[in-house]
Design an enzyme around this catalytic site. Structure first.
Site, PDB file in Angstrom:
ATOM      1  N   GLY A   1     -51.674 -11.897 -33.672  1.00 50.80           N
ATOM      2  CA  GLY A   1     -51.686 -12.564 -32.373  1.00 50.80           C
ATOM      3  C   GLY A   1     -52.797 -13.602 -32.332  1.00 50.80           C
ATOM      4  O   GLY A   1     -53.129 -14.215 -33.348  1.00 50.80           O
TER       5      GLY A   1
ATOM      6  N   VAL B   1     -56.037 -13.261 -32.063  1.00 52.65           N
ATOM      7  CA  VAL B   1     -57.170 -12.945 -32.937  1.00 52.65           C
ATOM      8  C   VAL B   1     -56.711 -12.866 -34.390  1.00 52.65           C
ATOM      9  O   VAL B   1     -57.336 -13.432 -35.289  1.00 52.65           O
ATOM     10  CB  VAL B   1     -57.839 -11.610 -32.519  1.00 52.65           C
ATOM     11  CG1 VAL B   1     -59.010 -11.296 -33.442  1.00 52.65           C
ATOM     12  CG2 VAL B   1     -58.296 -11.661 -31.072  1.00 52.65           C
TER      13      VAL B   1
ATOM     14  N   LYS C   1     -62.561  -3.087 -17.006  1.00 51.88           N
ATOM     15  CA  LYS C   1     -61.318  -3.613 -17.573  1.00 51.88           C
ATOM     16  C   LYS C   1     -60.244  -3.462 -16.507  1.00 51.88           C
ATOM     17  O   LYS C   1     -60.358  -2.615 -15.615  1.00 51.88           O
ATOM     18  CB  LYS C   1     -60.949  -2.780 -18.810  1.00 51.88           C
ATOM     19  CG  LYS C   1     -60.028  -3.467 -19.780  1.00 51.88           C
ATOM     20  CD  LYS C   1     -60.779  -4.223 -20.841  1.00 51.88           C
ATOM     21  CE  LYS C   1     -59.793  -4.872 -21.800  1.00 51.88           C
ATOM     22  NZ  LYS C   1     -60.466  -5.600 -22.869  1.00 51.88           N
TER      23      LYS C   1
ATOM     24  N   GLY D   1     -50.991  -7.076 -36.715  1.00 52.10           N
ATOM     25  CA  GLY D   1     -51.070  -7.774 -35.436  1.00 52.10           C
ATOM     26  C   GLY D   1     -51.558  -9.201 -35.640  1.00 52.10           C
ATOM     27  O   GLY D   1     -52.746  -9.439 -35.802  1.00 52.10           O
TER      28      GLY D   1
HETATM   29  P1  NAD Z   1     -52.162 -10.724 -28.839  1.00 50.63           P
HETATM   30  O1  NAD Z   1     -51.337 -10.135 -27.763  1.00 50.63           O
HETATM   31  O2  NAD Z   1     -52.322 -12.198 -28.929  1.00 50.63           O
HETATM   32  O3  NAD Z   1     -51.633 -10.231 -30.262  1.00 50.63           O
HETATM   33  C1  NAD Z   1     -51.259  -8.927 -30.540  1.00 50.63           C
HETATM   34  C2  NAD Z   1     -50.242  -9.018 -31.670  1.00 50.63           C
HETATM   35  O4  NAD Z   1     -49.984  -7.696 -32.132  1.00 50.63           O
HETATM   36  C3  NAD Z   1     -48.913  -9.618 -31.260  1.00 50.63           C
HETATM   37  O5  NAD Z   1     -48.534 -10.626 -32.182  1.00 50.63           O
HETATM   38  C4  NAD Z   1     -47.946  -8.420 -31.300  1.00 50.63           C
HETATM   39  O6  NAD Z   1     -46.631  -8.792 -31.679  1.00 50.63           O
HETATM   40  C5  NAD Z   1     -48.597  -7.563 -32.336  1.00 50.63           C
HETATM   41  N1  NAD Z   1     -48.257  -6.146 -32.238  1.00 50.63           N
HETATM   42  C6  NAD Z   1     -48.201  -5.360 -31.127  1.00 50.63           C
HETATM   43  N2  NAD Z   1     -47.870  -4.097 -31.451  1.00 50.63           N
HETATM   44  C7  NAD Z   1     -47.747  -4.089 -32.808  1.00 50.63           C
HETATM   45  C8  NAD Z   1     -47.421  -3.091 -33.741  1.00 50.63           C
HETATM   46  N3  NAD Z   1     -47.153  -1.848 -33.368  1.00 50.63           N
HETATM   47  N4  NAD Z   1     -47.363  -3.429 -35.046  1.00 50.63           N
HETATM   48  C9  NAD Z   1     -47.630  -4.702 -35.453  1.00 50.63           C
HETATM   49  N5  NAD Z   1     -47.936  -5.693 -34.605  1.00 50.63           N
HETATM   50  C10 NAD Z   1     -47.985  -5.396 -33.296  1.00 50.63           C
HETATM   51  O7  NAD Z   1     -53.593 -10.004 -28.722  1.00 50.63           O
HETATM   52  P2  NAD Z   1     -54.991 -10.526 -29.259  1.00 50.63           P
HETATM   53  O8  NAD Z   1     -55.668 -11.281 -28.183  1.00 50.63           O
HETATM   54  O9  NAD Z   1     -54.817 -11.118 -30.601  1.00 50.63           O
HETATM   55  O10 NAD Z   1     -55.787  -9.136 -29.387  1.00 50.63           O
HETATM   56  C11 NAD Z   1     -55.503  -8.220 -30.429  1.00 50.63           C
HETATM   57  C12 NAD Z   1     -56.304  -6.953 -30.230  1.00 50.63           C
HETATM   58  O11 NAD Z   1     -57.699  -7.261 -30.223  1.00 50.63           O
HETATM   59  C13 NAD Z   1     -56.034  -6.238 -28.912  1.00 50.63           C
HETATM   60  O12 NAD Z   1     -56.145  -4.848 -29.117  1.00 50.63           O
HETATM   61  C14 NAD Z   1     -57.165  -6.698 -28.013  1.00 50.63           C
HETATM   62  O13 NAD Z   1     -57.466  -5.781 -26.998  1.00 50.63           O
HETATM   63  C15 NAD Z   1     -58.286  -6.791 -29.017  1.00 50.63           C
HETATM   64  N6  NAD Z   1     -59.330  -7.731 -28.621  1.00 50.63           N
HETATM   65  C16 NAD Z   1     -59.013  -9.020 -28.369  1.00 50.63           C
HETATM   66  C17 NAD Z   1     -60.019  -9.918 -28.002  1.00 50.63           C
HETATM   67  C18 NAD Z   1     -59.721 -11.359 -27.742  1.00 50.63           C
HETATM   68  O14 NAD Z   1     -60.682 -12.158 -27.656  1.00 50.63           O
HETATM   69  N7  NAD Z   1     -58.482 -11.753 -27.659  1.00 50.63           N
HETATM   70  C19 NAD Z   1     -61.347  -9.458 -27.869  1.00 50.63           C
HETATM   71  C20 NAD Z   1     -61.632  -8.128 -28.175  1.00 50.63           C
HETATM   72  C21 NAD Z   1     -60.607  -7.260 -28.530  1.00 50.63           C
END
Ligand code: NAD
Length: 367
Positions: A196, A198, A94, A194
């Site tokens: 985002g 996902v 990572k 969250g």
């Molecule tokens: P992203 O950055 O698109 O979304 C994260 C969201 O969480 C944002 O909308 C942000 O405003 C919100 N957030 C951050 N801190 C917060 C809090 N304290 N309270 C409430 N909301 C909060 O990220 P993503 O790509 O959707 O990924 C989300 C999680 O899943 C991450 O931990 C990432 O490591 C994990 N993940 C993602 C993927 C992927 O394919 N994108 C794969 C495996 C794991």
């Protein structure tokens, strides 16, 4: 060894790298700096027994370098387990870039980062994580082939997040089946933290099935948008952890199950996308189990994204990626049963199976 978070003050008292609590026999840790672009990044390569260390790049405004190091150590270790449990021939790695993705990210910085990735000659392969989008991976692709999650227009598999969300959905259904006797989520009260890349797709699957979804995010605008799109509610209570829900889906950042929250949680199932949801897997996993809460191991159910990007290396398409991701349902149920048989938490069960696979391969490689 324990992968746990601690305060920056405590972190600073330890030996700078190998003495960190989150250091777990990582093979290589690369500190990258470029004066002209201001790039400060750390690449963590945890284990390469099964194959090259593949894992996304996170860009985040860390409070200090200790936090960034701790994060990359925890995240890269998690990738080792994720690929191993998913049957992929990949190791765990990572990268983190220290900075604000909204204001500090630019093509020059991403290219410079790509040059550092390239200097590792394929031992580490990057992809998207928090703060990154597919276009950033395309920029990295300009300087190195050691990147996945590039756009479909450039021959890649595109944004992995929808596939990740599908896997989380499958893992959640399996956990519901185990805990409630049915995987039907219609009428279940589900809190998604969250919204985002996902989180939004997960909300869409859940709403489509008739679940009663409540959402939490730092961005009020985001909540409004997604609420209007799918009809999910915005959580309005004082404390989301003690909310009266059936399922809690952590989809923001890690370590939300910690000393402050673990005894408050009323949900009977925890299943979400965030990496490293348990602040300390040796402490908080057993507490959840004692409290009768079923925890679906994060690295198992959020593997859809890596399964999708692995298609760029193993040369399979979206259909096969979705088929493999759907199988997360079966694997999750197998892990719960293994955990009962061996009297351990599901997290430890998933880790044990992953470690066995790595150990077997290590022996084969040594022959
Ligand atoms: P992203 O950055 O698109 O979304 C994260 C969201 O969480 C944002 O909308 C942000 O405003 C919100 N957030 C951050 N801190 C917060 C809090 N304290 N309270 C409430 N909301 C909060 O990220 P993503 O790509 O959707 O990924 C989300 C999680 O899943 C991450 O931990 C990432 O490591 C994990 N993940 C993602 C993927 C992927 O394919 N994108 C794969 C495996 C794991």
């Amino acid at each position: 060894m324990t992968a746990e978070i601690t305060t920056p003050q405590e972190l600073q008292k330890m030996d700078p790298v190998f003495g960190q609590l989150s250091f777990d026999n990582h093979e290589q840790i690369v500190f990258c700096h470029d004066k002209d672009t201001g790039l400060k990044a750390i690449i963590g390569i945890h284990n390469t027994v099964l194959g090259p260390a593949l894992g996304g790049t996170r860009m985040w405004k860390y409070n200090n370098e200790w936090e960034a190091l701790n994060d990359v150590l925890r995240l890269s270790r998690g990738m080792t387990y994720k690929s191993a449990i998913s049957g992929l021939d990949l190791g765990g790695g990572k990268a983190v870039i220290i900075g604000d993705a909204k204001t500090d990210k630019n093509p020059e910085l991403m290219q410079k980062f790509g040059e550092f990735v390239h200097s590792l000659s394929g031992k580490y392969i990057t992809a998207e994580d928090v703060g990154m989008v597919t276009a950033d991976m395309d920029t990295v692709r300009d300087v190195t082939p050691y990147v996945t999650g590039i756009s479909e227009a450039r021959g890649g598999s595109g944004n992995p997040s929808p596939v990740t969300a599908y896997g989380v959905y499958m893992g959640m259904k399996a956990a519901a089946k185990y805990q409630f006797g049915s995987d039907n989520l219609a009428g279940k009260k589900i809190l998604v933290q969250g919204i985002g890349h996902v989180g939004e797709t997960l909300v869409s699957h859940l709403c489509q099935e008739g679940a009663l979804v409540q959402m939490v995010d730092l961005s009020a605008q985001r909540l409004e948008e997604v609420s209007q799109k799918y009809g999910a509610q915005i959580f309005t209570g004082d404390d989301m952890y003690s909310a009266d829900v059936d399922i809690y889906a952590p989809c923001a950042l890690g370590a939300t199950i910690n000393d402050d929250t673990v005894y408050k949680i009323k949900a009977k199932v925890i299943a979400g996308a965030a990496n490293n949801q348990l602040a300390n897997e040796n402490v908080h996993g057993p507490i959840l189990q004692e409290r009768g809460i079923v925890y679906a191991p994060d690295f198992l159910i959020n593997a859809g994204g890596i399964i999708n990007v692995y298609g760029e290396i193993a040369h399979y398409g979206k259909e096969e990626a979705l088929r493999r991701t759907e199988n997360i349902y079966n694997t999750t149920l197998e892990i719960f049963n293994y955990a009962v048989q061996h009297q351990m938490t599901p997290q430890k069960a998933a880790m044990a199976i992953a470690e066995n696979r790595i150990e077997q391969r290590r022996k084969e490689n040594a022959k």
